[in-house]
Design a protein around this motif. Sequence first.
Motif, PDB file in Angstrom:
ATOM      1  N   SER A  66      -8.060  -1.492   6.543  1.00  0.00           N
ATOM      2  CA  SER A  66      -6.602  -1.412   6.598  1.00  0.00           C
ATOM      3  C   SER A  66      -6.076  -0.306   5.701  1.00  0.00           C
ATOM      4  O   SER A  66      -5.158   0.436   6.074  1.00  0.00           O
ATOM      5  N   LEU A  67      -6.662  -0.165   4.508  1.00  0.00           N
ATOM      6  CA  LEU A  67      -6.220   0.884   3.593  1.00  0.00           C
ATOM      7  C   LEU A  67      -6.589   2.266   4.113  1.00  0.00           C
ATOM      8  O   LEU A  67      -5.916   3.251   3.809  1.00  0.00           O
ATOM      9  N   GLY A 120      -6.842   8.170   2.013  1.00  0.00           N
ATOM     10  CA  GLY A 120      -5.809   8.826   2.813  1.00  0.00           C
ATOM     11  C   GLY A 120      -6.372   9.931   3.695  1.00  0.00           C
ATOM     12  O   GLY A 120      -6.299   9.848   4.931  1.00  0.00           O
ATOM     13  N   VAL A 129      -2.191  -4.235   1.157  1.00  0.00           N
ATOM     14  CA  VAL A 129      -2.186  -3.981   2.597  1.00  0.00           C
ATOM     15  C   VAL A 129      -0.825  -4.326   3.206  1.00  0.00           C
ATOM     16  O   VAL A 129      -0.318  -3.615   4.075  1.00  0.00           O
ATOM     17  N   LEU A 168       1.200   8.000   0.578  1.00  0.00           N
ATOM     18  CA  LEU A 168       1.637   6.692   1.064  1.00  0.00           C
ATOM     19  C   LEU A 168       0.683   5.596   0.621  1.00  0.00           C
ATOM     20  O   LEU A 168       1.107   4.477   0.311  1.00  0.00           O
ATOM     21  N   GLY A 169      -0.609   5.909   0.581  1.00  0.00           N
ATOM     22  CA  GLY A 169      -1.574   4.932   0.086  1.00  0.00           C
ATOM     23  C   GLY A 169      -1.326   4.590  -1.371  1.00  0.00           C
ATOM     24  O   GLY A 169      -1.398   3.418  -1.766  1.00  0.00           O
ATOM     25  N   ALA A 196       1.457  -1.542   2.476  1.00  0.00           N
ATOM     26  CA  ALA A 196       1.202  -0.428   3.394  1.00  0.00           C
ATOM     27  C   ALA A 196       1.830  -0.692   4.752  1.00  0.00           C
ATOM     28  O   ALA A 196       2.387   0.217   5.392  1.00  0.00           O
ATOM     29  N   THR A 226       0.749   5.927   9.469  1.00  0.00           N
ATOM     30  CA  THR A 226       2.123   6.206   9.051  1.00  0.00           C
ATOM     31  C   THR A 226       2.340   7.700   8.866  1.00  0.00           C
ATOM     32  O   THR A 226       3.354   8.260   9.316  1.00  0.00           O
ATOM     33  N   ALA A 262      -6.703   5.515  -3.209  1.00  0.00           N
ATOM     34  CA  ALA A 262      -5.794   5.973  -2.152  1.00  0.00           C
ATOM     35  C   ALA A 262      -5.921   7.473  -1.919  1.00  0.00           C
ATOM     36  O   ALA A 262      -5.770   7.947  -0.785  1.00  0.00           O
ATOM     37  N   ALA A 295       1.608   2.329  -1.567  1.00  0.00           N
ATOM     38  CA  ALA A 295       1.246   0.967  -1.171  1.00  0.00           C
ATOM     39  C   ALA A 295       0.525   0.240  -2.302  1.00  0.00           C
ATOM     40  O   ALA A 295       0.744  -0.955  -2.532  1.00  0.00           O
ATOM     41  N   ILE A 335      -3.846   2.284   7.884  1.00  0.00           N
ATOM     42  CA  ILE A 335      -2.387   2.159   7.898  1.00  0.00           C
ATOM     43  C   ILE A 335      -1.676   3.371   7.281  1.00  0.00           C
ATOM     44  O   ILE A 335      -0.737   3.904   7.886  1.00  0.00           O
ATOM     45  N   PRO A 336      -2.054   3.851   6.085  1.00  0.00           N
ATOM     46  CA  PRO A 336      -1.366   5.045   5.566  1.00  0.00           C
ATOM     47  C   PRO A 336      -1.536   6.263   6.461  1.00  0.00           C
ATOM     48  O   PRO A 336      -0.601   7.057   6.622  1.00  0.00           O
TER      49      PRO A 336
END
Length: 272
Positions: free
Chosen positions: A195-196, A21, A245, A221-222, A248, A203, A17, A225, A199-200
């Motif tokens: 997705s990883l 990120g 995911v 955030l990752g 997240a 966000t 992450a 998640a 998505i973070p």
Amino acid sequence: MLADFFSRAIVAGIGLAAVTGPLGCFVVWRRMAYFGDTMAHSALLGVAISLLLSINITFGVFVVAALVAGALLLLQRQNTLSTDALLGLLSHSSLAVGLVLVGFLTTVRFDLMGLLFGDILAVSVNDIFVIYGGGAAILAVLALNWRPLLAATVSPELAEAEGLNPEVSRIVLMLLMALVIAIAMNLVGVLLITSLLIIPAVTARRLSATPEMMALIAAGLGAMAVVGGLYGSLTWDTASGPSIVVAALMIFLISLAVPTARLFGRRPSHGA
């Protein structure tokens, strides 16, 4: 601590992450989400070729992903097809060729579902060293090239006027993407790594006022998640990779209820 499989999964996931990120921020800023899918799909082709040639899978995935990125650059220069059409061509073609090659590997047995969706709970201590070693290298290159990458993202024309080379920055970013996908493939799978990455970062974009802040928040955030997804997987006996995911996604949905102005006083102005 690393003797326990669950602890190893958390340590490995947090390390991943920390890399996805900041790198995912550039994916979001440059609107390269479909490019991430293309690179992830090429990973299956890299695995098949690695098994056929009996070479290291991580190395094989990196080489194939880098070649796919290079093919995209060459095809874009011909100006005959749009970028999204080229990405669709490369993405689905590499995935299909990889699946066909897998069909010829009758003497080699491996977990195709694990490859597609990942198995972070099976990570080893050696995998953790690879993740943190490779991740440190990726972050170092990203930090050294932060200004050129950011300038080329905001405006390639202005970057050229400042004496920078946007094309080189783009190649560097693509190679970093190839490397992180090669490293992360065994953790979250080729179909979930995008997705990883995204998505973070998406966000964090709502919750940050500067590019640097967005990169740090996305990494945090990752990590949240990863921890939340793994504990959710342990509690409800669900697949670990998809659970990360989903976690997240839940963080993103919760962030929608938080007014951006309350955190930083204004909406972030960075990104395309």
